[in-house]
Design an enzyme around this catalytic site. Structure first.
Site, PDB file in Angstrom:
ATOM      1  N   ARG A  51     -40.101  19.235  18.876  1.00 44.85           N
ATOM      2  CA  ARG A  51     -38.937  19.510  18.006  1.00 44.85           C
ATOM      3  C   ARG A  51     -37.583  19.299  18.953  1.00 44.85           C
ATOM      4  O   ARG A  51     -36.615  19.974  18.595  1.00 44.85           O
ATOM      5  CB  ARG A  51     -39.130  21.003  17.996  1.00 44.85           C
ATOM      6  CG  ARG A  51     -40.065  21.593  17.189  1.00 44.85           C
ATOM      7  CD  ARG A  51     -40.299  20.886  15.902  1.00 44.85           C
ATOM      8  NE  ARG A  51     -41.682  21.227  15.459  1.00 44.85           N
ATOM      9  CZ  ARG A  51     -42.888  20.575  15.698  1.00 44.85           C
ATOM     10  NH1 ARG A  51     -42.789  19.482  16.122  1.00 44.85           N
ATOM     11  NH2 ARG A  51     -44.000  21.094  15.117  1.00 44.85           N
TER      12      ARG A  51
ATOM     13  N   SER B 120     -40.102  27.819  11.141  1.00 42.50           N
ATOM     14  CA  SER B 120     -40.293  28.219  12.408  1.00 42.50           C
ATOM     15  C   SER B 120     -39.009  28.624  12.910  1.00 42.50           C
ATOM     16  O   SER B 120     -38.058  27.890  13.120  1.00 42.50           O
ATOM     17  CB  SER B 120     -41.081  27.421  13.284  1.00 42.50           C
ATOM     18  OG  SER B 120     -42.322  27.027  12.968  1.00 42.50           O
TER      19      SER B 120
ATOM     20  N   GLU C  60     -35.884  27.395  17.288  1.00 44.93           N
ATOM     21  CA  GLU C  60     -36.109  26.087  16.708  1.00 44.93           C
ATOM     22  C   GLU C  60     -34.961  25.978  15.507  1.00 44.93           C
ATOM     23  O   GLU C  60     -34.700  24.773  15.407  1.00 44.93           O
ATOM     24  CB  GLU C  60     -37.811  26.081  16.318  1.00 44.93           C
ATOM     25  CG  GLU C  60     -37.774  24.625  15.488  1.00 44.93           C
ATOM     26  CD  GLU C  60     -39.554  24.424  15.277  1.00 44.93           C
ATOM     27  OE1 GLU C  60     -40.256  25.001  15.981  1.00 44.93           O
ATOM     28  OE2 GLU C  60     -39.759  23.841  14.462  1.00 44.93           O
TER      29      GLU C  60
HETATM   30  C1  LIG Z   1     -41.618  26.597   4.646  1.00 47.70           C
HETATM   31  C2  LIG Z   1     -41.566  25.899   5.766  1.00 47.70           C
HETATM   32  C3  LIG Z   1     -42.305  25.215   6.596  1.00 47.70           C
HETATM   33  C4  LIG Z   1     -41.953  24.290   7.651  1.00 47.70           C
HETATM   34  N1  LIG Z   1     -42.918  23.743   8.364  1.00 47.70           N
HETATM   35  C5  LIG Z   1     -42.579  22.820   9.349  1.00 47.70           C
HETATM   36  C6  LIG Z   1     -43.668  22.282  10.187  1.00 47.70           C
HETATM   37  O1  LIG Z   1     -44.736  22.469   9.966  1.00 47.70           O
HETATM   38  N2  LIG Z   1     -43.307  21.523  11.312  1.00 47.70           N
HETATM   39  C7  LIG Z   1     -41.975  21.367  11.411  1.00 47.70           C
HETATM   40  O2  LIG Z   1     -41.726  20.385  12.363  1.00 47.70           O
HETATM   41  N3  LIG Z   1     -41.051  21.637  10.775  1.00 47.70           N
HETATM   42  C8  LIG Z   1     -41.335  22.722   9.554  1.00 47.70           C
HETATM   43  N4  LIG Z   1     -40.347  23.006   9.105  1.00 47.70           N
HETATM   44  C9  LIG Z   1     -38.860  22.985   9.262  1.00 47.70           C
HETATM   45  C10 LIG Z   1     -38.145  21.660   8.735  1.00 47.70           C
HETATM   46  O3  LIG Z   1     -38.700  21.550   7.442  1.00 47.70           O
HETATM   47  C11 LIG Z   1     -38.181  20.614   9.378  1.00 47.70           C
HETATM   48  O4  LIG Z   1     -37.509  20.881  10.748  1.00 47.70           O
HETATM   49  C12 LIG Z   1     -37.508  19.306   8.771  1.00 47.70           C
HETATM   50  O5  LIG Z   1     -37.736  18.383   9.494  1.00 47.70           O
HETATM   51  C13 LIG Z   1     -35.967  19.670   8.590  1.00 47.70           C
HETATM   52  O6  LIG Z   1     -35.704  18.618   7.650  1.00 47.70           O
HETATM   53  P1  LIG Z   1     -34.253  18.961   6.815  1.00 47.70           P
HETATM   54  O7  LIG Z   1     -34.047  17.664   6.125  1.00 47.70           O
HETATM   55  O8  LIG Z   1     -34.506  19.912   6.003  1.00 47.70           O
HETATM   56  O9  LIG Z   1     -33.169  19.307   7.878  1.00 47.70           O
HETATM   57  P2  LIG Z   1     -32.126  20.550   8.039  1.00 47.70           P
HETATM   58  O10 LIG Z   1     -32.824  21.518   8.111  1.00 47.70           O
HETATM   59  O11 LIG Z   1     -31.089  20.172   6.772  1.00 47.70           O
HETATM   60  O12 LIG Z   1     -31.468  20.304   9.281  1.00 47.70           O
HETATM   61  C14 LIG Z   1     -32.223  20.452  10.377  1.00 47.70           C
HETATM   62  C15 LIG Z   1     -31.411  19.515  11.675  1.00 47.70           C
HETATM   63  O13 LIG Z   1     -31.483  18.114  11.512  1.00 47.70           O
HETATM   64  C16 LIG Z   1     -30.010  17.616  11.237  1.00 47.70           C
HETATM   65  N5  LIG Z   1     -30.178  16.498  10.185  1.00 47.70           N
HETATM   66  C17 LIG Z   1     -30.476  16.538   8.864  1.00 47.70           C
HETATM   67  N6  LIG Z   1     -30.564  15.479   8.455  1.00 47.70           N
HETATM   68  C18 LIG Z   1     -30.107  14.706   9.348  1.00 47.70           C
HETATM   69  C19 LIG Z   1     -29.778  13.111   9.455  1.00 47.70           C
HETATM   70  N7  LIG Z   1     -29.981  12.506   8.362  1.00 47.70           N
HETATM   71  N8  LIG Z   1     -29.391  12.679  10.566  1.00 47.70           N
HETATM   72  C20 LIG Z   1     -29.224  13.533  11.614  1.00 47.70           C
HETATM   73  N9  LIG Z   1     -29.569  14.739  11.631  1.00 47.70           N
HETATM   74  C21 LIG Z   1     -29.599  15.161  10.721  1.00 47.70           C
HETATM   75  C22 LIG Z   1     -29.318  18.846  10.785  1.00 47.70           C
HETATM   76  O14 LIG Z   1     -28.157  18.659  11.456  1.00 47.70           O
HETATM   77  C23 LIG Z   1     -29.975  19.909  11.796  1.00 47.70           C
HETATM   78  O15 LIG Z   1     -29.532  20.014  13.002  1.00 47.70           O
HETATM   79  C24 LIG Z   1     -40.560  24.150   7.765  1.00 47.70           C
HETATM   80  C25 LIG Z   1     -39.716  24.706   7.004  1.00 47.70           C
HETATM   81  C26 LIG Z   1     -40.013  25.554   6.111  1.00 47.70           C
HETATM   82  C27 LIG Z   1     -38.904  26.153   5.310  1.00 47.70           C
END
Ligand SMILES: Cc1cc2nc3c(=O)[nH]c(=O)nc-3n(C[C@H](O)[C@H](O)[C@H](O)COP(=O)(O)OP(=O)(O)OC[C@H]3O[C@@H](n4cnc5c(N)ncnc54)[C@H](O)[C@@H]3O)c2cc1C
Length: 299
Positions: A158, A207, A278
């Site tokens: 992470r 998480s 996280e």
């Molecule tokens: C129900 C549920 C289940 C989940 N299960 C998992 C799992 O199994 N494993 C896991 O690792 N995560 C999990 N997550 C967390 C999440 O989905 C991941 O961390 C995912 O990769 C975040 O992607 P996002 O596009 O939504 O980023 P965001 O939540 O919008 O942003 C997360 C971070 O990434 C940065 N970011 C976003 N886009 C970019 C970009 N294009 N360039 C640079 N930085 C960027 C943001 O600034 C922030 O710091 C889960 C979340 C939920 C709600």
């Protein structure tokens, strides 16, 4: 540049105040222009993907928040290489890969984010993570785009080595020959496992804390402190999995933060462990220091 755009509609937990500035670039040139604008105005930059791992301050974020669209959210295949914009949803990537009979990305089926967010977080599940499939990423800052290989991205649990304000505009993922049926079956299996253990039908941000070690999961530690179902305001520690916070209807980010602080304090008391969050904070959110450890870094 839009001003004061409410971010609660862009987060899966459904809380958070406005972004002072908000841009939706659709190409690398538009993104670089926006980042240069931020530099010229002394504004910091935050990217938001599907908002599935962020907690935004209720008073908002004094920054330029960028949400990628257009070609920066598109997906195409180049042989067994999937080329996706940083704003492309994992679900869309997976759909395209499956249709082409390519496997290796099934692990992301239960990760409701974008590929750019996946790089920032080195997201992973079921023993695989972004690092295992990523070839390289086009990263943009105010100086323009550069291509960064997976090794140089310094991905670990992470964590990525991306600097603040770096935006992932495009990624290349290496996939493996498979069949649509095999991909579909594997996804169904993983989603069923997920449904059995996590609150998949609630508003959460995934998480809350990182697992302190392979032996001690954050969820197990919080549960052992008797906190499953514990509620502050509209935020609830999930009765299904204690490392999730649910929005029970009218939660604020302050409620979520207070619940995180309580979980962290109790786990520290019971296990002597300082949990690291996280979920990524947007805006001036901070967890209180823990007693007696000089405030072991919360993140
Ligand atoms: C129900 C549920 C289940 C989940 N299960 C998992 C799992 O199994 N494993 C896991 O690792 N995560 C999990 N997550 C967390 C999440 O989905 C991941 O961390 C995912 O990769 C975040 O992607 P996002 O596009 O939504 O980023 P965001 O939540 O919008 O942003 C997360 C971070 O990434 C940065 N970011 C976003 N886009 C970019 C970009 N294009 N360039 C640079 N930085 C960027 C943001 O600034 C922030 O710091 C889960 C979340 C939920 C709600």
């Amino acid at each position: 540049m839009q001003e004061n755009v409410l971010l609660s509609r862009w987060t899966t937990i459904g809380t958070g105040g406005p972004a002072r500035w908000f841009a939706r670039p659709e190409s690398i040139d538009e993104l670089a222009d926006a980042l240069r604008w931020a530099r010229d105005h002394g504004a910091s930059v935050e990217a938001i993907g599907l908002g599935s791992n962020v907690l935004v301050h209720d008073d908002g974020v004094d920054a330029l928040v960028v949400k990628l669209g257009g070609e920066l959210a598109s997906v195409r295949l180049d042989g067994a290489v999937l080329v996706a914009g940083g704003g492309a949803a994992n679900a869309v990537c997976l759909h395209r890969a499956r249709a082409a009979g390519l496997g290796g990305f099934e692990f992301a089926s239960a990760i409701p984010g974008t590929v750019g967010g996946g790089v920032r977080m080195n997201a992973g599940a079921y023993g695989r993570e972004w690092r295992d499939v990523l070839i390289d990423a086009v990263v943009v800052d105010a100086d323009g785009p550069r291509t960064v290989g997976v090794e140089a991205l310094d991905l670990s649990y992470r964590h990525s080595g991306l600097a603040d304000g770096d935006v992932v505009a495009q990624v290349r993922l290496r996939l493996d020959p498979s069949s649509p049926e095999a991909v579909k079956a594997r996804v169904a299996e993983l989603l069923a496992q997920r449904k059995a253990t996590q609150p998949t039908n609630k508003r959460t941000f995934g998480s809350v804390f990182k697992n302190p070690s392979a032996e001690l999961g954050a969820g197990r530690a919080i549960e052992a402190c008797g906190l499953k179902g514990h509620r502050i305001g509209g935020a609830l520690i999930s009765p299904r999995h204690a490392n999730f916070i649910e929005n029970a209807g009218d939660a604020t980010s302050a409620d979520c933060l207070a619940l995180m602080a309580e979980a962290r304090r109790r786990v520290h008391e019971c296990f002597g462990v300082g949990l690291e969050h996280e979920v990524r904070f947007l805006g001036p959110l901070e967890l209180p220091l823990l007693q007696g450890d000089g405030g072991a870094a919360a993140n």
